[in-house]
Design a protein around this motif. Structure first.
Motif, short mmCIF file in Angstrom:
data_model
loop_
_atom_site.label_atom_id
_atom_site.label_comp_id
_atom_site.label_asym_id
_atom_site.label_seq_id
_atom_site.Cartn_x
_atom_site.Cartn_y
_atom_site.Cartn_z
N ALA A 45 0.82 -1.21 0.00
CA ALA A 45 0.00 0.00 0.00
C ALA A 45 0.85 1.26 0.00
O ALA A 45 0.61 2.19 -0.78
CB ALA A 45 -0.93 -0.01 1.21
N VAL A 46 1.87 1.29 0.86
CA VAL A 46 2.71 2.50 0.95
C VAL A 46 3.51 2.69 -0.33
O VAL A 46 3.57 3.80 -0.89
CB VAL A 46 3.64 2.42 2.17
N PHE A 338 -6.51 -0.23 -2.50
CA PHE A 338 -5.70 0.93 -2.85
C PHE A 338 -5.41 1.11 -4.33
O PHE A 338 -5.10 2.22 -4.75
CB PHE A 338 -4.36 0.88 -2.09
N ASP A 339 -5.46 0.04 -5.12
CA ASP A 339 -5.15 0.22 -6.54
C ASP A 339 -6.16 1.16 -7.18
O ASP A 339 -7.37 0.90 -7.17
CB ASP A 339 -5.16 -1.13 -7.27
N GLY A 340 -5.68 2.26 -7.74
CA GLY A 340 -6.56 3.25 -8.34
C GLY A 340 -7.08 4.30 -7.38
O GLY A 340 -7.77 5.24 -7.80
N PHE A 341 -6.76 4.16 -6.09
CA PHE A 341 -7.21 5.14 -5.10
C PHE A 341 -6.55 6.49 -5.39
O PHE A 341 -5.35 6.60 -5.52
CB PHE A 341 -6.83 4.69 -3.69
N ARG A 342 -7.36 7.53 -5.51
CA ARG A 342 -6.85 8.84 -5.93
C ARG A 342 -6.52 9.71 -4.71
O ARG A 342 -7.26 9.72 -3.72
CB ARG A 342 -7.85 9.57 -6.83
N ALA A 357 -2.94 8.52 -8.72
CA ALA A 357 -3.65 7.33 -8.26
C ALA A 357 -2.64 6.29 -7.81
O ALA A 357 -1.62 6.09 -8.48
CB ALA A 357 -4.53 6.76 -9.37
N PHE A 358 -2.91 5.64 -6.67
CA PHE A 358 -2.04 4.55 -6.22
C PHE A 358 -1.98 3.48 -7.30
O PHE A 358 -2.98 3.20 -7.96
CB PHE A 358 -2.59 3.93 -4.94
#
Length: 399
Positions: A45-46, A338-342, A357-358
């Motif tokens: 995530a980080v 988290f993938d695509g989290f803006r 985006a992550f």
């Protein structure tokens, strides 16, 4: 060969038995698995934040576009170029030509404050003055709503990321910048690149508003092909009329993203290191308990002629299996959440906000699996050695 075949059969037999009895130790096994999952999940995530930031800043960068700054400057904000110097940049061979003529884009870069949507606090937003060539020098610039600004008028077009992050940037709205009001007349995309976090307007209007005369901060030059860069760079460096530094757009953008990437990576690995220590202890506790619970069984196998090494291998396989399961769970959770989290953060190079985006990449998932195997290997090694060294007679006498 017979000894090796016997060793393989013993490893298979003991490992299969260990894995078949995991359910009996499901509580302790779950602690180890979820400990590893937590570490892998946090790491992915980080670091996906750093990957997303890098992709936005460098994703649309090209090797056939040269970035020209004042000599010694490392960013647009610390650079200045005159109109006369911009004219010289068009002279060397290798400059591409488009519908707007030679593809040299002189640009002015200023920072303005805008309140963030849903937060209310102000953040720095890049306001870039451009000319017609800018739309051909850069790839992927496409209007998705409204129209382009008209030269000579207080009109702006806004990148879709900036429009989604800051107040007052919808088409038809008006914002106050400097001593005038500016109308938003369009939204544009830039192939997911960093320009989507910017506001664009006519260079001449911006120069007058900020009393910059005929000066610019930078110039982007589209070359005929990447091979033309070295010759173009030599021409500018050898021209006595100029004091400039030249980089490919890819190299320049990579240097701009590096400080934030390093900061995120260091912070992320510090967190991961602390969590990994806890996960290793959880794995050690689990495997020691598992070995202790099967002490008589292991001793019986040893009495039947099983060697020590297959016992070590079987315990290691079980611990590594916990690590792999934990890695899959942690990686899957990070990808789902988290993938695509803006989000948006400040670019340390320009001190302006960049929306991104992550990105949970295959490389990050591979790193997560590797980390899980290291945790599982360390967590299983010492219990495995302890099980192999244990006295057969002593273990059989235990209640």
């Amino acid at each position: 060969m017979r000894r090796f075949a016997s060793f393989i059969r013993q490893c298979q037999a003991v490992s299969l038995y260990n894995l078949q009895t995991v359910w009996r130790r499901r509580g302790l096994s779950a602690v180890a698995i979820f400990g590893v999952a937590g570490v892998v999940g946090v790491m992915v995530a980080v670091l996906s934040m750093a990957a997303g930031f890098r992709a936005v800043v460098t994703g649309q960068a090209r090797d056939d576009v040269a970035v020209v700054l004042r000599g010694g400057a490392t960013a647009e904000s610390s650079s200045i170029l005159s109109r006369e110097e911009i004219a010289v940049l068009q002279e060397p061979p290798g400059v591409a030509r488009g519908s707007a003529g030679l593809l040299v884009s002189p640009e002015l870069f200023v920072i303005i404050d805008r309140p963030k949507i849903g937060v209310g606090t102000d953040a720095n937003v890049p306001l870039r003055g451009v000319e017609a060539a800018a739309f051909e020098v850069r790839d992927g610039i496409e209007l998705v709503e409204g129209r382009r600004f008209e030269p000579g008028r207080n009109e702006i077009i806004v990148g879709v990321a900036a429009a989604a992050a800051f107040e007052g940037l919808l088409v038809g709205e008006t914002i106050d910048v400097g001593r005038a009001s500016w109308e938003v007349v369009g939204h544009f995309t830039a192939g997911g690149g960093v320009a989507e976090s910017e506001i664009w307007t006519d260079t001449r209007v911006l120069q007058q508003m900020y009393q910059r005369g005929n000066s610019y901060n930078s110039a982007l030059v589209r070359l005929t092909d990447p091979a033309a860069f070295e010759e173009y760079e030599r021409a500018l460096e050898n021209d006595p009329r100029l004091n400039v530094g030249v980089q490919t757009q890819r190299a320049y953008q990579a240097a701009q993203s590096a400080p934030m990437e390093v900061f995120i990576s260091i912070l992320g690995w510090i967190i991961v290191a602390m969590m990994s220590a806890g996960a290793v202890f959880a794995a050690l506790n689990t495997m020691y308990a598992a070995v202790s619970a099967r002490a008589r069984e292991v001793a019986t196998l040893r009495a039947l002629g099983f060697a020590r090494l297959p016992v070590v291998v079987s315990v290691m396989i079980e611990s590594l299996a916990f690590g792999i399961v934990g890695a899959v769970l942690g990686g899957a959770a990070s990808w789902a959440l988290f993938d695509g989290f803006r989000a948006s953060t400040i670019n340390f190079a320009s001190f302006s906000q960049v929306a991104f985006a992550f990105q949970v990449t295959p490389d990050l998932l591979t790193q997560g699996i590797t980390l899980a195997l290291v945790i599982g290997g360390i967590g299983g090694l010492f219990p495995a050695i302890g099980a192999a060294r244990r006295s057969v007679v002593g273990a059989l006498r235990e209640p």
